[in-house]
Structure formats: C-alpha cells, structure tokens
Design an enzyme around this catalytic site. Structure first.
Site, PDB file in Angstrom:
ATOM      1  CD  GLU A 104      -2.107  -6.202   4.896  1.00  0.00           C
ATOM      2  OE1 GLU A 104      -1.619  -6.576   3.808  1.00  0.00           O
ATOM      3  OE2 GLU A 104      -2.296  -5.007   5.170  1.00  0.00           O
ATOM      4  CB  CYS A 150      -0.996  -0.043   1.159  1.00  0.00           C
ATOM      5  SG  CYS A 150      -2.356   1.122   0.925  1.00  0.00           S
ATOM      6  CG  HIS A 203      -4.116  -3.486   2.591  1.00  0.00           C
ATOM      7  ND1 HIS A 203      -3.135  -3.065   3.455  1.00  0.00           N
ATOM      8  CD2 HIS A 203      -4.688  -2.358   2.119  1.00  0.00           C
ATOM      9  CE1 HIS A 203      -3.118  -1.748   3.521  1.00  0.00           C
ATOM     10  NE2 HIS A 203      -4.051  -1.291   2.713  1.00  0.00           N
TER      11      HIS A 203
END
Lengths: 251, 195
Positions: free
Chosen positions: B179, B79, B177
């Site tokens: 994650e 990001c 993202h």
C-alpha cells in the site's frame, strides 16, 4: 539493495503549502495534495509534511490535508509540527500518516519518545533534531532555532535512540538555506555511530551535495525543500546523478 | 459481481493506508472486527504494525486467530500480519498462527534496525508477482523477518536473504508494504484482487 531515500518537505500553514513553488503545470501551487502527488510522480521516496500553523483551527485543517494526501499518494509520509501527545499521534496515524516526527516537545519531555515508541512501535517515531555549530560544538537548538537547549547533538541523538526512536531527522541550522551542502561531519558522527537510520536535512543545493551526504555523511536519506520547490534541481536529476555514481536509488 | 474484501481491524493495523490503496484500485474494502464479519468476505487483508505480542493477544481476544486460520479463500498478511502467520516469533517469544512454517527472527549484525526504506525484491513465485519486474523496489519497515524457506514467494537482501513474501495454499504474506510501494505495490495488490 536498500536504496538511499530522497525526501521533499512541504511546509503547511492553514492547509496551504508555503514557500513559493515554481512548478509549471501546477493548477494550484499552494495545494499540498497536488504538490504531494507531483513529487510522488517525480520519484520522491517519501514525503514530509510539516505543520507550521500555530492556531487550533489550522490544526484541524492540517488533519484534513493528511487524510487527503494519504488517499492521493502511494508512498510513505511523515508528519510533524507541534506534536506533543499520544492522542495527537493517534489521530495523525489513523488519518493515514505513516510516521510522526517530534522535536521541541521531546526535548522538554524526553519520556514522550519512550511512550510513543511503546504505544505505536518505533517504526513510526521520528525524532527531529535541530543542530547548530556554535563554539566548536554541535549544539541542539529548539523552537525553530531560536533557543539553545544545553544539549549536544550526538548525546541527544543517542538518548532518543535508546528511548526507542525509529529514525532521526537531523537538520543542520548552520547549513540550512545556504545551498552550500549538507553538514556531513555531524551527520556522519551520528549516522555511523547509531543503529537507526538518519535523514540529513539542511544545505542541499546541487545533486553533488546529495552524493556527499550519502558517502561522506553516511546518511540513509536526505531531505530538502527549497531547491525542489523552486525548481533549482529536480528529484529526477538528483537520482540520475546518484545512480551514475553507483549510489543505489529507486528508479 | 463485485467482490467483498475485508480488512481485519484489531488495533494493530495501518488500516487507513490499506483502505486507501484498495480505494485507488476501485475496491471499497470494509473493516472486520469479528469472525462473523468475515463470513461473507471473498478475501481478507490482515495488516499490522507495532509489536507482535499485543497484536496476537488482540487477535485472540476477538476470536480472529481461528477465523483467519480456517478461512478458505485468499488471505493476505502484510508486514506484522505476515509475521503473525508464521509458526512462531522471537519477538515476544510467542507462537503464531502456524500458516507458514518457520520462526520470525530479529535482524542482527552491523546493519541498522529497523530495515527502513525501499529495497529490491526478486525470485518471485506465485500469482501476486505476475508482471512485476525482478529487482523492483518495495517499501519495507521492520525489525524482524521470516528466513528464506520453501514457502518463500519473493526474496530481499538486508544483511541476510530473507522472505519478502510467502505463499502457501490460500495464504499470502508480504513483508513490505504494498500500500506504500508506489506502482509496484499497486500491481501486487491488483494481482491479489484478481486471484
């Protein structure tokens, strides 16, 4: 293509989910972590965890829930309920929450929205607006709908947007709990006029209601609690209904 | 031997989420606050959320800008981390680390900003996307983007076609993202671990 998001909301009190949950195969329906993982597995695009605890003790339990959900699921989640300061937000974000939502505290202190967005970035600041259709107008209510504020929903939405909100969670108290559909008119009036995403909430009862709020209401995401918890309709059913009708959703 | 992955902690990161995601893949990642802590790392993850300018200032204050630039093993910017790896940014009108040529631009036009939610990614290049289906969805939250260029390693469309990922030598960047991107994100992180 950016997809429309489906977001189940979990109300949490003293570390336990409230509202009956009628999932079979759940070992502990009151365990928010297990429920969050279940929804994530069913295709939820995000989660919303609302802390409805009033006591300080309950608050620290909520932080623990946030940490456990963050380590269990790999989708984003927003936390809300009683947030009124930067220090609270700092703790929640460092516990693994992706966004925070503020509601009543933003009404009494609009500068909070500005400060949070400067400190943490607008991407993690969600402003929750509770609106009720009264005397021909969509009025903002506070304290879980028990008080009027003198604000009109459209005006307040524009103000928080100008103050740096990254997203608006718009709940219609007129539709909430009715299962007769979202309030598409006010959702559209806000979502189609403001340059930030709007999550519509309140009134979901069938997959068609989600279709309507995305098409007629112009919502970017839709949130529901009861119908998912009680198994009235599943996230998969909503998504396959939307997909068949040409709405982009995440598989 | 188990590898050492360090997450750069500089006051602008979604550290907990990245650490959790690696934990789910069996990696106990440590945090690095200084260049010295990066010396023994096999790989670096460089996350980031918020504004570019204070993030870059924090990085410089800690001497981490040079440490990242000179790192010879794989680096993954996520990001804002990816955006800081570009040559420059319109956000705060500043210079970046210069690892990816190009200027970070703000989304414009009639689209909503931030670009928030799940969007499809395609046109993959490089080891991070091994086994990822074109058209898979990843979770994005950002207002600025790296335009498509030679170093683009995946694309996404939001008003314009932009770089969802970039790759040059040992430097990787992901605008979304991983994650927070469910199974797709886990696979991409696993690919990074296995480089």
């Amino acid at each position: 293509m950016l997809t429309k998001r489906i977001i189940p909301c979990l109300d949490i009190k003293n570390g336990r989910t409230v509202k009956g949950v009628s999932f079979v195969n759940l070992q502990d329906a009151g365990d928010p972590v297990e429920l969050a993982a279940r929804y994530s597995g069913q295709g939820a695009d995000e989660l919303c965890l609302l802390d409805i605890t009033a006591t300080l003790e309950g608050r620290s339990t909520f932080i623990k829930v946030v940490e456990e959900v963050a380590s269990a699921v790999s989708i984003p989640f927003t936390v809300g309920g009683g947030i009124s300061s930067e220090s609270q937000v700092e703790v929640l974000l460092s516990s693994g929450a992706d966004k925070v939502s503020v509601n009543t505290s933003a009404i009494s202190d609009p500068g909070l929205v500005t400060r949070l967005s400067r400190a943490f970035g607008n991407q993690c600041v969600v402003v929750a607006i509770d609106a009720r259709f009264t005397e021909g107008e969509w009025q903002v209510v506070s304290h879980a709908g028990t008080r009027t504020t003198g604000l009109l929903a459209e005006d307040w939405a524009r103000e928080v947007c100008d103050r740096g909100a990254g997203e608006i969670l718009l709940t219609s108290f007129t539709a909430d709990g009715s299962r007769k559909g979202f309030s598409n008119d006010i959702t559209s009036a806000i979502s189609n006029r403001l340059p930030i995403p709007v999550i519509a909430s309140g009134g979901a009862g069938t997959p068609a209601h989600f279709y309507d709020v995305f098409t007629k209401g112009g919502a970017d995401a839709a949130l529901a609690a009861g119908i998912f918890h009680y198994g009235v309709v599943s996230i998969e059913e909503v998504k396959s209904y939307l997909k068949e009708r040409g709405i982009a959703v995440r598989a | 031997m188990k590898q050492s992955i360090k997450i750069i902690s500089y006051g602008a990161g979604n550290i907990a989420s990245v650490k959790n995601a690696l934990g789910r893949l069996g990696i106990d990642a440590g945090l690095a606050y200084s260049p010295a802590e990066l010396e023994t790392a096999d790989k670096i993850i460089f996350p980031g959320v918020g504004h570019a300018k204070p993030a870059m200032e924090n990085l410089k204050k800690a001497g981490l800008d040079t440490a990242i630039r000179e790192f010879k093993r794989p680096v993954l910017g996520i990001c804002l981390g990816m955006q800081l790896m570009a040559a420059s940014s319109e956000e705060g009108n500043m210079e970046g680390l210069g690892l990816f040529p190009g200027t970070i631009k703000r989304f414009s036009g009639s689209i909503k900003v931030p670009h928030m939610g799940w969007n499809s990614i395609r046109e993959f290049r490089g080891p991070l996307f091994r086994g990822v289906e074109p058209g898979s969805h990843a979770y994005f939250v950002h207002s600025y983007y790296l335009p498509r260029a030679d170093i683009t390693a995946a694309t996404c469309e939001y008003g314009t076609i932009f770089s969802a990922a970039a790759w040059r030598d040992n430097f990787f960047g992901l605008q979304f993202h991983p994650e927070k991107s469910g199974a797709t994100g886990n696979l991409i992180l696993k690919n990074f671990i296995e480089i």
